[in-house]
Scaffold this motif. Sequence first.
Motif, short mmCIF file in Angstrom:
data_model
loop_
_atom_site.label_atom_id
_atom_site.label_comp_id
_atom_site.label_asym_id
_atom_site.label_seq_id
_atom_site.Cartn_x
_atom_site.Cartn_y
_atom_site.Cartn_z
N UNK A 20 0.84 -1.19 0.00
CA UNK A 20 0.00 0.00 0.00
C UNK A 20 0.87 1.24 0.00
N UNK A 21 1.90 1.22 0.81
CA UNK A 21 2.82 2.37 0.84
C UNK A 21 3.51 2.59 -0.51
N UNK A 22 3.84 1.48 -1.12
CA UNK A 22 4.48 1.56 -2.43
C UNK A 22 3.54 2.22 -3.46
N UNK A 23 2.30 1.79 -3.45
CA UNK A 23 1.34 2.38 -4.40
C UNK A 23 1.20 3.88 -4.17
N UNK A 24 1.15 4.24 -2.90
CA UNK A 24 1.03 5.66 -2.58
C UNK A 24 2.26 6.41 -3.06
N UNK A 25 3.42 5.85 -2.76
CA UNK A 25 4.67 6.50 -3.11
C UNK A 25 4.78 6.68 -4.63
N UNK A 26 4.36 5.68 -5.34
CA UNK A 26 4.44 5.75 -6.81
C UNK A 26 3.26 6.53 -7.41
N UNK A 27 2.39 7.01 -6.56
CA UNK A 27 1.23 7.79 -6.99
C UNK A 27 0.38 7.05 -8.02
N UNK A 28 0.16 5.79 -7.78
CA UNK A 28 -0.57 4.98 -8.74
C UNK A 28 -2.09 5.15 -8.67
N UNK A 134 -7.87 2.44 3.75
CA UNK A 134 -6.58 2.11 3.16
C UNK A 134 -6.18 0.67 3.47
N UNK A 135 -6.49 0.28 4.66
CA UNK A 135 -6.23 -1.09 5.09
C UNK A 135 -6.92 -2.08 4.15
N UNK A 136 -8.05 -1.65 3.66
CA UNK A 136 -8.85 -2.49 2.77
C UNK A 136 -8.26 -2.53 1.36
N UNK A 137 -7.30 -1.65 1.12
CA UNK A 137 -6.67 -1.63 -0.19
C UNK A 137 -7.25 -0.60 -1.14
N UNK A 138 -8.14 0.22 -0.66
CA UNK A 138 -8.84 1.18 -1.52
C UNK A 138 -7.88 2.08 -2.29
N UNK A 139 -8.08 2.11 -3.60
CA UNK A 139 -7.16 2.87 -4.45
C UNK A 139 -7.72 4.24 -4.80
N UNK A 140 -8.18 4.95 -3.78
CA UNK A 140 -8.70 6.30 -3.98
C UNK A 140 -7.55 7.25 -4.29
N UNK A 141 -7.88 8.30 -5.03
CA UNK A 141 -6.90 9.36 -5.26
C UNK A 141 -6.91 10.27 -4.02
N UNK A 142 -6.08 9.91 -3.08
CA UNK A 142 -6.12 10.62 -1.78
C UNK A 142 -5.68 12.06 -1.88
N UNK A 702 8.41 -8.94 -15.31
CA UNK A 702 7.29 -8.07 -15.03
C UNK A 702 7.82 -6.75 -14.50
N UNK A 703 7.50 -5.70 -15.21
CA UNK A 703 8.06 -4.41 -14.82
C UNK A 703 7.04 -3.58 -14.08
N UNK A 704 7.50 -2.93 -13.03
CA UNK A 704 6.66 -2.00 -12.30
C UNK A 704 5.51 -2.69 -11.60
N UNK A 705 4.55 -1.89 -11.20
CA UNK A 705 3.43 -2.42 -10.44
C UNK A 705 2.46 -3.16 -11.35
#
Length: 883
Positions: A20-28, A134-142, A702-705
């Motif tokens: 989750x932190x990775x996704x946030x950091x990469x602004x995915x 976030x714990x649930x994995x929600x991919x909202x644009x925070x 496999x590259x990236x996320x």
Amino acid sequence: MPDETMAKGYEPKDVEDKWYEYWLKEELFKAEVPSDKPPFCIVIPPPNVTGTLHMGHALNNTLQDILCRYKRMKGFNVLWQPGTDHAGIATQNVVEKDLMKKNISRHDVGREKFIELVWEWREKYGGFIINQLKKLGSSCDWSRERFTMDEGLSRAVKEVFVRLYEEGLIYRGDYIINWCPRCQTALADLEVEHEERESFLYHLRYKFENSDEYLVVATTRPETLLGDSAVAVNPEDERYANLPGTHVILPVVGKAIPVIFDKYVDTEFGTGALKITPAHDANDFNVGNTHDLERVKVIDEEGKMNELAGKYQGMDRFECRERILEDLEKEGLLEKKEPYTHSTGHCYRCKTMIEPLLSKQWFVKTEPLAEKAIEAVKTGKTKILPGTWENVYFDWMNNIRDWCISRQIWWGHRIPAWYCDSCGEITVSKDVPTECSSCKSTDIRQETDVLDTWFSSALWPFSTLGWPDKTEALDIFYPTSALVTGFDILFFWVARMMMMGLHFMVDIPFSDVYIHALVRDAEGKKMSKSKGNVIDPLIVIDQYGTDSFRYTLAAFAAQGRDIKLSEERIEGYRHFVNKIWNSARLVLSNLEGNEPDHDESRELSLPDKWILTRMGEVSRDVSVALDEYRFNDAAGLAYQFAWHEFCDWYLETAKEWLYSDDEKLKLSVRCTLKELLSGILRILHPFMPFITEEIWSRLPGAEGSIMKASFPEISDYVNDSSAVKDMATLMGVVNGIRNIRGEMNVHPSKKMDIHVEMPDDKERQVILDNLCYVKNLARVESADIQKQMAKPEASVTAVFEGNQIHILLKGLIDFNEEKRRINKEMAKVQKEIDGSEKKLSNKGFLDKAPADVIENVKEKVAVLKAQIEKLRENLSFFEGIDD
RNA sequence: GGGCGGAUAGCUCAGCUGGGAGAGCGUCGGCCUUACAAGCCGAAUGUCGCAGGUUCGAACCCUGUUCUGCCCACCA
């Protein structure tokens, strides 16, 4: 040799937070503004800031996240717009309760200070539910997170209020409203919950003026007689035909009130005489208006009797009831009291009994707004799914009543209206006025009421995108694509967003409204804190991992049905998650990193062609299911494929080459394994984001996320329908042998010799070409495959379609047991034949059924008959042997 | 008082526009076969709530009925 860096069992806790932190950091999660991609936007149903994640949220947000992740992989520019709701009454209650612990009331601290305290509370705890999402994995644009009370949204609220006021769609009026004596505020009709309660119906005697005779009225609320202005009877009621014009004496009070005619009165109910209390009953209010009756308000905002209640002043309304009854009894005016069950209104927040109260409130004139909202759904511009909810929507919209939007609380958007103490005029303005718009007096004060919470959430789809400013985001994402919500807020929220969106944006707020089920407890009851039957999603996550939990919710989310959550089911999907993990261990440990991505030229085995074809088909089917919001079907398809096709069959066939010296085939199989693992991960990613990302990160090449990878398409894969057919033949042979093994209790380690009779040349060739798989999967030592053969001695035979597989079991056969087995098998087949033959002998069927259906049945009978014939041969073989 | 949904295997539930019903868990039997015992292989199990009707054919469509859950509603 398994991958040593992968644990034997999947441990969610080790990976979830990391990714989750990775996704946030990469602004995915970030939406692109502007973007070349087609837009896809969902606005989150904003949870209450004071809230904690419950099952409803978990389901709701899991489904939204599945859609968002799926759409991103499909190449859409996705915005999942997050935020929270200030939840006026709920939040105020929470902070008030907190103060109460210190024995302080909000009045002690005053309005300004209190609001400050609420903001402080919000700063401190408002992020709580967001973190749970976030714990649930929600991919909202925070980065776009909004709050209904933040500056921008407050501006939108003011803009809307002022414009509606100017258009005459907001007005202020004297009405009987639902008052909660505990929350000290008016409530909209929707916010009142009706509940059946055991009570009494009291028959009271109202004496006629200057007479000892009396008229009997029936009431459930004797205390309101203090505010009676009349007694009404139905003009059709012969019993009372001569009464109107006369007066009765109000008991206890001693005041004379008129008897009037009104056809509203039901002659069947009670005594047919109805006491009219215009200030404390909505119906009586209407009757009072028709007859221009006095409105005597005897109960105050705290639910206590006021100065007009005479000697009862200061008493609580319920206490007053008892005292009045005592007094009536004493005077012989209580004729009788009978048990009576009727429904009473209660505050949806604190369950206190509502007091209908005469009061001045602000209203939205809803009818003109509703018209457009009805039209939009009627014409299909907005679709409500499942369709049955459209009827519910229409029903409510067609009977809509004006919306009481003022609340006498402190936490919320203060109504932008100012009263002039000089001329009494009201100034409504976005900006704080310095003077009365009418007489220019500076002696003005702002309305103290705030707006209903739902007023601001009604603007959510456009206010969060920047409205009233013309923003690029608004341009790109409005109308939004889908709204995912529970039916419990269809009226509160969805209907109002439709009205506001169509009015202010002149366009629908969303194209699809997907209404999902409610998560209920084991008895089907709605989960609620007060009932104490809640299952905490976070505990479930802790116990089973987020991915398993999400998968369970998706698998349960069949349309139009409530969810009764069972832990066994979650456990089942945890096993699935683990299965994925372990299949990845097997695949990854065998990849060497030199497998080309798409090697079209490589030689494909039958299982290769089959599994690749299936991968493509399943990708397509999952896609279609998700496009139609059939989450359970999508989850089921992926589950079935990954486990029972890929793991159970393909991986087992792959071992043939993985552990062999044939480098060429070994490489080919490794390519397929890589392709399949990649495909399965991508199909599963929307459902189980964490484990798929974890495995993806270990997948060579496999590259990236995985979030940025594309969702598999059918065109990505070999499409070979004959491979699917041939594989079915292969599976048939293997299953036949396995069945015998199981039934005859042959130890798995014992390899068997088989003789196969397969009349069909093509099928036989398939088996001959792929004998290695049969040998491996069914543990066969030697196989003799012929077009025709005699049944060997001491053999047991598996029959499938027209084929026979004779299995040599020297000394292992119990003849009786075998006869029993064959008889059982024959009975089963015979039953099927009977059914089909009955059909075929039916003239109607042959005349009217479609040709292909008839053909199918005929074919089926032929196959079954061949099968039973073989079975019969086998049976007679054993009958020839005496045991 | 209106309206909606559910009743399918022991349990929790699937079953798209009608062509003899499936999954997970549980049960029974056999397996520690080098990805996984959170696993593998095999097996059993349902007059699809009840009664009618439409149809060549109904779990699915229609009518009625019983239980059950929910929503809406200004009968004191």
